[in-house]
Design a protein around this motif. Structure first.
Motif, PDB file in Angstrom:
ATOM      1  N   LEU A  16      37.958  44.435  57.148  1.00  0.00           N
ATOM      2  CA  LEU A  16      39.151  44.281  57.606  1.00  0.00           C
ATOM      3  C   LEU A  16      39.252  43.080  58.815  1.00  0.00           C
ATOM      4  O   LEU A  16      39.951  42.424  59.169  1.00  0.00           O
ATOM      5  CB  LEU A  16      39.657  45.484  58.310  1.00  0.00           C
ATOM      6  N   PRO A  45      37.321  37.374  57.480  1.00  0.00           N
ATOM      7  CA  PRO A  45      38.576  36.369  57.373  1.00  0.00           C
ATOM      8  C   PRO A  45      38.978  36.273  55.877  1.00  0.00           C
ATOM      9  O   PRO A  45      38.907  35.520  55.238  1.00  0.00           O
ATOM     10  CB  PRO A  45      38.225  34.903  57.695  1.00  0.00           C
ATOM     11  N   ILE A  46      39.469  37.553  55.396  1.00  0.00           N
ATOM     12  CA  ILE A  46      39.765  37.627  54.060  1.00  0.00           C
ATOM     13  C   ILE A  46      41.373  38.523  54.054  1.00  0.00           C
ATOM     14  O   ILE A  46      41.586  39.314  54.728  1.00  0.00           O
ATOM     15  CB  ILE A  46      38.825  38.330  52.988  1.00  0.00           C
ATOM     16  N   SER A  47      42.172  38.087  53.044  1.00  0.00           N
ATOM     17  CA  SER A  47      43.450  38.754  53.056  1.00  0.00           C
ATOM     18  C   SER A  47      43.196  40.220  52.631  1.00  0.00           C
ATOM     19  O   SER A  47      42.380  40.684  51.616  1.00  0.00           O
ATOM     20  CB  SER A  47      44.550  38.046  52.444  1.00  0.00           C
TER      21      SER A  47
END
Lengths: 321, 248
Positions: free
Chosen positions: B99, B102-104
């Motif tokens: 979480l 830096p990833i969606s």
């Protein structure tokens, strides 16, 4: 926007149901700062950190990381963060190297730079000789180090560490503190803890949070002056009456410790030490000891957190009314 | 996304669970396969089949039945593998790692899903070697085999999406497993309630069995494919939504 401000938190509130865990928190972290985040258990330290790292959404508030809004550009903002939560997020079944490589990819370290980043992080955290071991088989201290390595592998501009030294032995604690100072030289660090000497040892900025509110935000120097002397211990071989001592200029209160020692409380701006020495010579009190007593950080902390309590209940009453 | 998928696939193979599932399945299907081939080769069955020019052939009997069996066994196996996707991360508190990276959320969910599908793909590949071995002494209807394979892949993909969603709901892998199993079983037997007459209602449409059967018989109906794609998309979107809401 000031490029030196790496994190800015504005008017942050967080409710869990009706319970308000964080209320109206504002602060900024500048480049090169090691910010100690202090507070008793349940004060809202971890909640604040979870919000800054995007693990928890605030009820109200604005957070920017390196000038990027965490909610509008979460990916850009998060790429500048390294986070070690309270429980280090480690996959027990992976090897240290394997795990760190995964973290590097996760944080989009360009592929050719990964071996270099791995080597640097492992050397920093003293992990070079355990690279091939399974994380699950490492001791708690080493797991903690892997957690820190994971947070710095992509050289983020801000490193956020939630109670990094908890559960470690004193030698490991010292190593980790050295490591934090090293990291602080290159990055900014936010460090939460409830161990006070730790703050004195590594931080240059201190924040105290209690019941969800920031009650102090100062440099460590500022805090040290708060810890200014207000007490003296004196040893007299032929002590006079207590009333006689009280007449010395500047003394507010005298307390007898044993037959020859007295604790003297005085006004902060005016120390009676000189007067006491002169008096003792002229009156033959036989002075053999004179020690200024410092207020410890612990006392400052207790004073601040407890003095605030009536204030916060006032606030709650006002809100209720 | 691919990083997560690759990691998921790797860690599956690091755990004994994946290997034992591969081993056990291989053994069971080898047994089923052997029995089916033996049955097909019996003289009276052969004679019977010879009398019916449009009766079922080798592909229909061996491959069709094998895949039908696979659907039942997978009902048991899928929950065991999907249960760990998010429940385990929650239980061992490793989710913050993903979480705060830096990833969606979409990439996290899709990555995990694709990793698991990679595993199932390898599994299917190994299992399909058995029917293909029939080519040594006979001929297969490749159209029908392909349709069956497509069916089993879609079925697995739908099962996995449902399992993934359920594993986002709880921090207890076993709870996730048993709930997934219950849901999948229910979806399989949903049409029993309407087993009365000729016309089929909404429950039969919702049930997974019917859509699978037609593909097994080599009947490619876009309606069936769309059904599976809808189930997959629905549960993946629900998972993304669920994980996003969890932060609030």
């Amino acid at each position: 926007m000031n490029p030196d401000i790496l994190i800015s938190v504005h008017n942050l509130w967080r409710y869990y149901g009706h319970f308000c865990a964080v209320r109206e928190v504002n602060f900024e972290v500048k480049r090169g700062q090691i910010l100690g985040f202090l507070g008793p258990n349940g004060a809202g330290k971890s909640t604040t950190m979870q919000m800054i790292t995007g693990n928890l959404a605030p009820t109200i508030g604005q957070i920017t990381v390196g000038g990027q809004d965490l909610f509008e550009n979460p990916i850009e903002a998060k790429s500048q963060l390294g986070y070690l939560p309270e429980h280090p997020p480690l996959y027990q079944e992976m090897q240290v190297i394997e795990f760190l490589k995964f973290c590097a990819k996760l944080h989009r370290v360009p592929r050719p730079q990964i071996p270099q980043a791995l080597e640097r992080a492992m050397e920093h955290c003293g992990l070079s000789h355990v690279g091939k071991r399974l994380i699950g088989n490492l001791s708690k201290g080493y797991q903690q180090r892997v957690g820190i390595a994971q947070a710095i592998i992509h050289t983020p501009s801000v490193v956020i560490l939630d109670e990094p030294t908890i559960g470690l032995d004193p030698i490991q604690i010292r190593e980790i503190r050295n490591l934090i100072s090293k990291i602080g030289a290159e990055h900014s660090v936010i460090l939460s803890t409830h161990i006070l000497p730790e703050v004195q040892a590594v931080c240059n900025q201190v924040q105290i949070i209690n019941q969800g509110q920031l009650i102090l935000n100062d440099t460590i120097q500022g805090l040290l002056t708060q810890m200014k002397t207000t007490q003296l211990i004196i040893g007299l071989r032929h002590p006079p009456e207590l009333t006689e001592l009280l007449q010395v200029d500047g003394i507010e209160e005298v307390e007898q410790v044993d037959s020859t020692h007295f604790r003297i409380r005085h006004a902060a701006e005016h120390s009676p030490a000189e007067q006491l020495v002169e008096q003792s010579v002229t009156a033959h009190w036989g002075l053999f000891e004179l020690i200024p007593e410092k207020r410890s950080l612990e006392q400052v902390f207790v004073d601040l957190t407890q003095a605030e309590e009536p204030h916060t209940t006032d606030l709650i009453n006002k809100e209720a009314a | 996304m691919w990083t997560i998928a690759a990691k998921e696939l790797r860690s599956l193979f690091l755990s004994p669970l994946a290997w034992s599932i591969l081993g056990v399945l291989q053994f069971i299907f080898a047994w089923v396969f052997a029995v089916l081939v033996h049955w097909f080769l019996q003289p009276d069955i052969q004679a019977n089949l010879a009398n019916h020019p449009d009766g079922p052939g080798l592909t229909e009997i061996v491959v069709g039945n094998l895949l039908d069996w696979m659907a039942i066994v997978l009902l048991l196996v899928v929950p065991l593998l999907t249960m760990r996707l998010f429940s385990e991360e929650k239980r061992s508190k490793t989710l913050p790692l993903l979480l705060s990276a830096p990833i969606s959320m979409t990439s996290i969910v899709l990555g995990k899903y694709l990793g698991l599908m990679g595993f199932f793909f390898i599994m299917l590949l190994i299992l399909m070697l058995m029917p293909l071995s029939l080519l040594l002494g006979g001929t297969l209807d490749f159209g029908q085999v392909a349709a069956g394979l497509l069916g089993v892949t879609l079925l697995l993909a739908a099962f996995s999406a449902i399992g993934l969603f359920i594993s986002t709901l709880t921090a207890y892998p076993t709870v996730a497993a048993i709930s997934t199993f219950g849901t999948l079983l229910l979806l399989r037997i949903l049409d029993w309630a309407e087993n009365t007459g000729e016309q089929t209602g909404v429950l039969t449409y919702l049930s997974m069995t019917q859509h699978y059967q037609s593909l097994l018989h080599g009947l490619f109906d876009s309606q069936d494919v769309v059904y599976y794609l809808l189930v997959i998309a629905l549960f993946l979107i629900l998972s993304i939504h669920r994980l996003t809401m969890e932060r609030i």
